[in-house]
Enzyme design. Structure first.
Site, short mmCIF file in Angstrom:
data_model
loop_
_atom_site.label_atom_id
_atom_site.label_comp_id
_atom_site.label_asym_id
_atom_site.label_seq_id
_atom_site.Cartn_x
_atom_site.Cartn_y
_atom_site.Cartn_z
N GLU A 16 0.85 -1.19 0.00
CA GLU A 16 0.00 0.00 0.00
C GLU A 16 0.89 1.24 0.00
O GLU A 16 1.87 1.32 0.72
CB GLU A 16 -0.91 0.04 1.23
CG GLU A 16 -1.78 1.30 1.27
CD GLU A 16 -2.55 1.45 2.57
OE1 GLU A 16 -3.62 0.81 2.68
OE2 GLU A 16 -2.09 2.20 3.46
N ALA A 50 -8.12 12.85 -1.16
CA ALA A 50 -9.29 13.69 -1.36
C ALA A 50 -8.96 15.11 -1.79
O ALA A 50 -9.84 15.88 -2.12
CB ALA A 50 -10.10 13.75 -0.06
N HIS A 77 -8.21 2.96 -3.90
CA HIS A 77 -9.16 3.13 -2.80
C HIS A 77 -10.23 4.15 -3.17
O HIS A 77 -9.96 5.15 -3.84
CB HIS A 77 -8.45 3.64 -1.54
CG HIS A 77 -7.48 2.66 -0.96
ND1 HIS A 77 -7.22 2.60 0.41
CD2 HIS A 77 -6.69 1.71 -1.51
CE1 HIS A 77 -6.32 1.66 0.64
NE2 HIS A 77 -5.98 1.11 -0.50
N TYR A 149 -11.67 -6.13 9.78
CA TYR A 149 -11.04 -5.70 11.03
C TYR A 149 -10.88 -6.88 11.98
O TYR A 149 -11.84 -7.29 12.64
CB TYR A 149 -11.89 -4.59 11.67
CG TYR A 149 -12.00 -3.38 10.79
CD1 TYR A 149 -11.16 -2.29 10.97
CD2 TYR A 149 -12.92 -3.34 9.73
CE1 TYR A 149 -11.23 -1.18 10.14
CE2 TYR A 149 -12.99 -2.24 8.89
CZ TYR A 149 -12.15 -1.17 9.10
OH TYR A 149 -12.20 -0.08 8.26
N HIS A 153 -14.33 -3.67 14.13
CA HIS A 153 -14.43 -2.25 13.76
C HIS A 153 -14.86 -1.43 14.98
O HIS A 153 -15.71 -1.85 15.77
CB HIS A 153 -15.46 -2.08 12.63
CG HIS A 153 -15.46 -0.73 12.00
ND1 HIS A 153 -16.00 0.37 12.62
CD2 HIS A 153 -14.96 -0.29 10.82
CE1 HIS A 153 -15.86 1.43 11.84
NE2 HIS A 153 -15.22 1.05 10.74
N LYS A 169 -21.04 -7.00 3.04
CA LYS A 169 -20.10 -6.47 2.06
C LYS A 169 -19.75 -7.53 1.02
O LYS A 169 -19.71 -7.26 -0.19
CB LYS A 169 -18.84 -6.00 2.79
CG LYS A 169 -18.00 -4.98 2.06
CD LYS A 169 -16.76 -4.60 2.87
CE LYS A 169 -17.11 -4.02 4.22
NZ LYS A 169 -15.90 -3.54 4.95
#
Length: 294
Positions: A16, A50, A77, A149, A153, A169
């Protein structure tokens, strides 16, 4: 190539990276990618940037670079809190024009004093939208990945609620999952068992974060709630006043995690590089034969 097609009797090894800060030169990400390309990851994911307009989205620009200039498969992402339906449509169109076929659909972190977009409430809504929006396009659909997670989460009521939301999901169309970072492999194994019992049967990559600076520890624990096993704490305390020793100890700890995970049949390792090619290189060199062993 769609990432879901890569999970065929082998362990994936992926990285990543994140877009540079607005105050940083674009050359910083090029330096990172130059340092990573020789390590031959199965794919590189790019966190959501963003800053700027949708047209100039940093994630799209960097994903395009990785896919076409570096020739490495890319996972872009995309978050609910930062994106309206129009934003998603525009970004998906740009990704498809760049030949990027893989998207990681996330809810995204809520930011203080910033109103989130509300077209998508949950990541499962975004997963469903992306798949339904693009499945009949002539230039191809997307392979959609989801996050999970191991230690629950932070907004879930409990582990059962967390797994039920994860199944939504996957039922919406996520073909594989990447986990949040963790430092205790047993937490991951317990989570995976709960997921399989609940019918979540897609491949799950383990997210590994090498801690190489003391400041990372408090920040990561605050952000994701990862528990710190005694072995990890003792290692960090022993070397916290020697930056090079701490870096090497953090690399060694991550390598130890990866060896154990691969030995126990994990489908993939997703290394959170923090844009640090030196660390990624040291870990890759140490586990290359282990991860690639069939």
């Amino acid at each position: 190539m769609k990432i879901a097609q890569m999970f065929e009797n082998r362990t994936l090894f992926s990285f990543e990276v994140f877009p540079p800060k607005r105050t940083s030169s674009v050359d910083t990400i090029l330096t990172t990618l130059d340092g990573l390309k020789g390590l031959k990851p199965d794919f590189i994911s790019v966190t959501y940037g963003a800053g700027g307009s949708v047209v100039n989205n940093e994630t799209v620009r960097i994903a395009n670079l990785i896919q076409n200039q570096y020739g490495i498969e890319t996972l872009a992402h995309l978050t609910c809190v930062e994106s309206s339906k129009n934003d998603v449509d525009a970004i998906l169109s740009q990704l498809q024009d760049s030949g990027v076929e893989n998207v990681l659909a996330l809810r995204g972190d809520l930011k203080p004093n910033e109103q989130p977009k509300d077209d998508f409430k949950y990541a499962s809504d975004l997963v469903s939208y992306i798949i339904n929006k693009t499945k009949n396009r002539s230039n191809g659909s997307f392979d959609v990945c989801g996050a999970c997670y191991p230690e629950v989460h932070g907004e879930a009521k409990d582990s059962v609620d967390d797994i039920l939301n994860l199944k939504k999901k996957v039922d919406a169309g996520a073909t594989h999952l990447i986990s949040q970072l963790f430092f205790d492999n047993q937490k991951f194994y317990d989570f995976k068992e709960r997921a399989r019992i609940a019918g979540v049967n897609v491949p799950i990559e383990a997210g590994i974060m090498p801690v190489v600076k003391k400041s990372q520890i408090e920040r990561m624990v605050l952000m994701c709630g990862a528990s710190l096993p005694s072995k990890f704490v003792k290692t960090m305390q022993r070397f916290e006043h020697n930056s090079q020793a701490l870096r090497d100890a953090g690399i060694a700890y991550a390598v130890d995690q990866i060896v154990d995970l691969v030995s126990n049949g994990v489908e993939g390792i997703h290394l959170y590089t923090m844009n640090n090619p030196y660390v990624a290189c040291k870990i890759s060199e140490a586990v290359e034969n282990i991860v690639r062993c069939k």
